[in-house]
Design a protein around this motif. Structure first.
Motif, PDB file in Angstrom:
ATOM      1  N   GLN A  56      74.776 -18.729  -6.649  1.00  0.00           N
ATOM      2  CA  GLN A  56      74.643 -17.258  -6.289  1.00  0.00           C
ATOM      3  C   GLN A  56      73.369 -16.981  -5.707  1.00  0.00           C
ATOM      4  N   VAL A  57      72.372 -17.663  -5.468  1.00  0.00           N
ATOM      5  CA  VAL A  57      71.119 -17.574  -4.751  1.00  0.00           C
ATOM      6  C   VAL A  57      70.949 -18.361  -3.499  1.00  0.00           C
ATOM      7  N   TRP A  58      71.730 -19.716  -3.618  1.00  0.00           N
ATOM      8  CA  TRP A  58      71.492 -20.442  -2.366  1.00  0.00           C
ATOM      9  C   TRP A  58      72.685 -20.080  -1.237  1.00  0.00           C
ATOM     10  N   SER A  59      73.642 -19.864  -1.618  1.00  0.00           N
ATOM     11  CA  SER A  59      74.775 -19.610  -0.602  1.00  0.00           C
ATOM     12  C   SER A  59      74.502 -18.397   0.329  1.00  0.00           C
ATOM     13  N   SER A  60      74.411 -18.982   1.673  1.00  0.00           N
ATOM     14  CA  SER A  60      73.939 -17.715   2.698  1.00  0.00           C
ATOM     15  C   SER A  60      75.354 -16.996   2.790  1.00  0.00           C
ATOM     16  N   LYS A  61      76.533 -17.826   2.434  1.00  0.00           N
ATOM     17  CA  LYS A  61      77.684 -16.847   2.694  1.00  0.00           C
ATOM     18  C   LYS A  61      78.109 -15.796   1.611  1.00  0.00           C
ATOM     19  N   ASP A  62      78.249 -16.463   0.178  1.00  0.00           N
ATOM     20  CA  ASP A  62      78.392 -15.761  -1.047  1.00  0.00           C
ATOM     21  C   ASP A  62      77.141 -15.437  -1.689  1.00  0.00           C
ATOM     22  N   GLY A  63      76.092 -15.640  -1.281  1.00  0.00           N
ATOM     23  CA  GLY A  63      74.795 -15.404  -2.341  1.00  0.00           C
ATOM     24  C   GLY A  63      74.100 -14.383  -1.701  1.00  0.00           C
ATOM     25  N   TYR A  64      73.038 -13.848  -2.567  1.00  0.00           N
ATOM     26  CA  TYR A  64      72.299 -12.933  -2.364  1.00  0.00           C
ATOM     27  C   TYR A  64      71.931 -12.696  -0.913  1.00  0.00           C
ATOM     28  N   PRO A  65      71.192 -14.018  -0.456  1.00  0.00           N
ATOM     29  CA  PRO A  65      70.435 -13.988   0.641  1.00  0.00           C
ATOM     30  C   PRO A  65      71.238 -13.203   2.039  1.00  0.00           C
ATOM     31  N   GLY A  66      72.566 -13.273   1.937  1.00  0.00           N
ATOM     32  CA  GLY A  66      73.315 -13.074   2.889  1.00  0.00           C
ATOM     33  C   GLY A  66      73.774 -11.404   3.059  1.00  0.00           C
TER      34      GLY A  66
ATOM     35  N   GLN B  64      69.398  -7.407 -11.179  1.00  0.00           N
ATOM     36  CA  GLN B  64      70.125  -6.816 -12.186  1.00  0.00           C
ATOM     37  C   GLN B  64      71.664  -7.659 -12.209  1.00  0.00           C
ATOM     38  N   ASN B  65      72.073  -7.623 -11.179  1.00  0.00           N
ATOM     39  CA  ASN B  65      73.218  -8.729 -11.051  1.00  0.00           C
ATOM     40  C   ASN B  65      73.141 -10.130 -11.486  1.00  0.00           C
ATOM     41  N   PHE B  66      72.057 -10.583 -11.140  1.00  0.00           N
ATOM     42  CA  PHE B  66      71.730 -12.050 -11.492  1.00  0.00           C
ATOM     43  C   PHE B  66      71.700 -12.130 -13.148  1.00  0.00           C
ATOM     44  N   HIS B  67      71.184 -11.102 -13.714  1.00  0.00           N
ATOM     45  CA  HIS B  67      70.698 -11.271 -15.323  1.00  0.00           C
ATOM     46  C   HIS B  67      72.198 -10.797 -15.765  1.00  0.00           C
TER      47      HIS B  67
ATOM     48  N   ASP C 297      64.775 -24.769  -3.616  1.00  0.00           N
ATOM     49  CA  ASP C 297      63.624 -25.014  -2.680  1.00  0.00           C
ATOM     50  C   ASP C 297      62.735 -23.690  -2.600  1.00  0.00           C
ATOM     51  N   ALA C 298      61.546 -23.901  -2.889  1.00  0.00           N
ATOM     52  CA  ALA C 298      60.715 -22.562  -2.762  1.00  0.00           C
ATOM     53  C   ALA C 298      60.763 -22.052  -1.565  1.00  0.00           C
ATOM     54  N   GLU C 299      60.800 -22.732  -0.496  1.00  0.00           N
ATOM     55  CA  GLU C 299      60.759 -22.211   1.092  1.00  0.00           C
ATOM     56  C   GLU C 299      61.992 -21.304   1.087  1.00  0.00           C
ATOM     57  N   LEU C 300      62.756 -21.339   0.115  1.00  0.00           N
ATOM     58  CA  LEU C 300      63.964 -20.095   0.411  1.00  0.00           C
ATOM     59  C   LEU C 300      63.482 -18.975   0.098  1.00  0.00           C
ATOM     60  N   PHE C 301      62.387 -18.906  -0.833  1.00  0.00           N
ATOM     61  CA  PHE C 301      62.208 -17.712  -0.996  1.00  0.00           C
ATOM     62  C   PHE C 301      60.925 -17.071  -0.287  1.00  0.00           C
ATOM     63  N   GLY C 302      61.224 -16.322   0.638  1.00  0.00           N
ATOM     64  CA  GLY C 302      60.136 -15.706   1.405  1.00  0.00           C
ATOM     65  C   GLY C 302      60.476 -16.233   3.007  1.00  0.00           C
ATOM     66  N   HIS C 303      60.606 -17.610   3.066  1.00  0.00           N
ATOM     67  CA  HIS C 303      60.917 -17.936   4.188  1.00  0.00           C
ATOM     68  C   HIS C 303      62.334 -17.446   5.084  1.00  0.00           C
ATOM     69  N   TRP C 304      63.059 -18.303   4.321  1.00  0.00           N
ATOM     70  CA  TRP C 304      64.822 -18.170   4.682  1.00  0.00           C
ATOM     71  C   TRP C 304      65.384 -17.005   4.153  1.00  0.00           C
ATOM     72  N   TRP C 305      64.979 -16.411   2.975  1.00  0.00           N
ATOM     73  CA  TRP C 305      65.345 -15.318   2.435  1.00  0.00           C
ATOM     74  C   TRP C 305      63.972 -14.461   2.048  1.00  0.00           C
TER      75      TRP C 305
ATOM     76  N   PHE D 230      62.922 -10.397  -5.389  1.00  0.00           N
ATOM     77  CA  PHE D 230      64.125 -10.657  -6.174  1.00  0.00           C
ATOM     78  C   PHE D 230      63.526 -11.259  -7.463  1.00  0.00           C
ATOM     79  N   LEU D 231      62.848 -12.421  -7.177  1.00  0.00           N
ATOM     80  CA  LEU D 231      62.273 -13.165  -8.434  1.00  0.00           C
ATOM     81  C   LEU D 231      61.581 -12.369  -9.467  1.00  0.00           C
ATOM     82  N   TYR D 232      60.514 -11.634  -8.649  1.00  0.00           N
ATOM     83  CA  TYR D 232      59.915 -10.429  -9.389  1.00  0.00           C
ATOM     84  C   TYR D 232      60.577  -9.748 -10.313  1.00  0.00           C
ATOM     85  N   ASN D 233      61.704  -9.325  -9.878  1.00  0.00           N
ATOM     86  CA  ASN D 233      62.645  -8.387 -10.311  1.00  0.00           C
ATOM     87  C   ASN D 233      63.497  -9.043 -11.251  1.00  0.00           C
TER      88      ASN D 233
END
Lengths: 130, 528
Positions: free
Chosen positions: B248-258, B322-325, B350-358, B364-367
């Protein structure tokens, strides 16, 4: 740097392994063979020492990807030098355990079955993932 | 009522890249970008959660090479200059965009970089590790270690001492930077091989993390699937990745970052603006690079892009949290009747997903943490907290595996990179022999040479080089780095063997490849 004979086997995945080798001129010459004209034979064995397959090479230094079934517990390779039509054993590789990709319980639980379908080796599609 | 647990794990890693002979070096920017876009934003969100009295628990692997770079005076001086330059560009951008629709987003970036500098100078006191230490000491985050240089352990295990050194040096590095021994380890590339647990146990490691199939194919089968850990034959606990939450978080296609309203990573003024205007802010040799000023949102699947709206994007992270929860609650509801205890969902990224790629990932993590604290149905915990609640776990032998493509070792051993292994193994064998030979009788100069040989070996073993060769990204640099360390190692070995000392060469390599000032080559001896 020490020059020494090497035969190293590494698992890649359940159906493939990688082997590299290096045979010194000194070793070859000890058997009266010209280092520029060598014939090597490699035999792959399982944990019960049953021969699975063989392949050959004319290079003293080389590598090869071996495709095999994953129904063996462990595998290793023996290297032979062809000397006058006969095989001369040179050395054996390290033994590696094969990657046995099976569910180990005959009684599957819903959790495992769910897990296998849901969690089947997921490949990251995002840059930065592996 | 708590119905289950969530164990978020962030893997923070970059290979050791330091080029003191160059004022600007392209690959050094990997670190500077990660600090600016990922590490500081994450630490800022954690501080905000603390200030708001929101309970959170997060496990972060800060790898030894990353810790060493974050603690390196030369690199941190360069980082300060990098940040100053970004603020200078931000001020120029404010003027350039004054009459345009880009003005708001330009202002956003100037504020972002200014606040980053304030946090770096203030709370962090110019050292990122201070931020990690702050939360680690308060037990709100658990810092775990990794291989000393992120070596791919199954493929190094031909020489067991090489694996042992990767773990022992990692533990020492952790103690140096965090003043205590690590309880857990993020195995480099999540790669496990049969009997690795013996070395982990020997080094005091209590837990590690497997990819899902590493646990699902364990012997015997784990009765709780990936929703509870197992204990290995050598009494180390193995947790496993839950792929549903990962996807849900990783995928650039189906995940949130996309999501279309999030920031587009690829459009950057370093490429978009006139060369004359931007030339001072890209590579000095004229190669265009990312500047961090990205003015567009993903918008859609075509090249058409609309201007990025940071506030709308930030709002979207609330919705996604909210959706993740919601999905975790649903997932736990589905699992709960099948497990013999409350299920634990472990989600590593990968931590670098949070902020760098996404870019919006830290928000998101904070929320998500806020959402969990508000609903009190799922509790975020660390593996250490889990083990204090559930000290007894099923015994099983994990399955050799990695988190790479196809789940095994293919990414790190294929036609693009297989040539490195004969060198890595030869170096490890030579190092082990030298460690035995000089264990009791190395003079001061030999000691320095042997320690540098160990550094060159460790740096050559970094799994990043094989990975980058495989993906054909920075392949040239990775090949050069591998060759450099092989060359340095054997040059040093030659100095030792033939009893001479090439001062100029030694100074150069020891200044550049200066990782692990505490390193003792004897770690490669079986008697260490």
């Amino acid at each position: 740097m020490n020059l020494r004979n090497k035969l190293v086997l590494m698992a890649v995945n359940p159906n493939s392994s990688f082997i590299y080798w290096e045979i010194t001129d000194k070793t070859v010459e000890e058997f009266g063979v010209d280092p520029k004209n060598i014939e090597l034979l490699f035999k792959l064995f399982d944990e019960k020492h049953h021969e699975i397959l063989e392949f050959d090479s004319n290079f003293a230094l080389g590598d090869y990807y071996i495709n095999h079934e994953n129904n063996h517990k462990a595998i290793y390779v023996k290297l032979f030098l062809k000397v006058g039509g006969r095989l001369q054993y040179i050395l054996s590789s390290n033994i590696i355990k094969t990657l046995d990709k099976t569910i180990k319980s005959s009684k599957h639980s819903n959790l495992i079955d769910d897990g296998i379908s849901e969690n089947l080796i997921y490949t990251s599609t995002l840059l930065g993932g592996r | 009522m708590i119905k289950g647990y969530w164990i978020p794990v962030l893997h923070s890693h970059l290979p050791f890249v330091k080029h003191p002979q160059h004022e600007n070096f392209l690959e050094e920017s990997w670190l500077f970008e990660a600090i600016t876009e990922c590490y500081i934003p994450l630490l800022r969100r954690l501080k905000r959660l603390e200030d708001e009295n929101v309970e959170f628990a997060l496990t972060i692997s800060v790898t030894p090479p990353l810790s060493e770079m974050l603690d390196d005076e030369h690199l941190m001086q360069k980082y300060e200059n990098y940040l100053k330059t970004l603020i200078e560009l931000g001020e120029k951008e404010l003027i350039r965009t004054k009459e345009s629709d880009y003005h708001n987003v330009a202002k956003f970036y100037l504020d972002f970089f200014t606040q980053t500098k304030e946090f770096f100078d203030g709370f962090l006191n110019k050292n990122i590790l201070n931020g990690y230490r702050y939360f680690y000491d308060k037990n709100s985050i658990e810092i775990i270690t990794c291989g000393a240089t992120h070596g791919f352990l199954p493929l190094l295990s031909v020489n067991e001492q090489a694996v042992r050194a990767q773990i022992k040096v990692a533990v020492e590095s952790h103690k140096k930077h965090f003043n205590k021994a690590p309880k857990g380890i993020w195995l480099p590339e999540c790669a496990y091989y049969d009997s690795l647990d013996a070395i982990l146990k020997e080094c005091g490691i209590e837990f590690f993390i497997l990819d899902a199939h590493g646990l699902l194919y364990a012997t015997p089968s784990p009765k709780n699937g990936v929703y509870a850990p197992i204990v290995t034959p050598n009494n180390v606990t193995a947790f496993a990745r839950d792929n549903e939450s990962s996807k849900q978080v990783w995928s650039s296609k189906d995940g949130y970052p996309g999501d279309f309203c999030y920031r587009d990573f690829y459009r950057d003024i370093g490429y978009d603006l006139d060369f004359e205007y931007i030339k001072e802010y890209i590579n000095p040799d004229g190669v265009r690079v990312f500047t961090g000023f990205k003015y567009y949102k993903i918008t859609g699947n075509s090249d058409y892009k609309e201007i990025y709206d940071p506030s709308a994007a930030s709002q979207k992270t609330v919705e996604h949290a909210q959706n993740f929860h919601f999905n975790r609650e649903k997932q736990i509801g589905h699992i709960a009747h099948m497990t013999d205890r409350l299920p634990a969902i472990l989600s590593p990224y990968d931590a670098e997903l949070f902020g760098h790629w996404w870019f919006e990932g830290p928000d998101f993590l904070y929320n998500v943490f806020k959402e969990m604290a508000k609903n009190k149905v799922i509790k975020a915990i660390t593996p250490v907290q889990y083990l204090s609640m559930y000290p007894q776990n099923q015994e099983a032998t994990p399955h050799s595996s990695s988190w790479g493509d196809k789940g095994y070792f293919d990414v790190w051993l294929n036609h693009s990179n297989d040539w490195i292994y004969r060198h890595l193994h030869e170096m490890a064998d030579t190092m082990s022999e030298c460690a035995e030979r000089y264990f009791h009788n190395a003079n001061e100069q030999q000691n320095r040479v042997l320690n540098q040989m160990a550094r060159e070996l460790l740096l050559a073993q970094s799994s990043d080089w094989a990975f980058l060769m495989s993906t054909q990204t920075a392949a040239e640099y990775s090949t050069a780095r591998t060759n450099e360390h092989i060359h340095n190692f054997f040059k040093l070995a030659d100095m030792l063997e033939n009893n001479y000392f090439y001062e100029e060469f030694f100074s150069l390599v020891s200044e550049k490849n200066s990782i692990f000032d505490f390193l003792d080559f004897r770690v490669y001896s079986a008697n260490f």
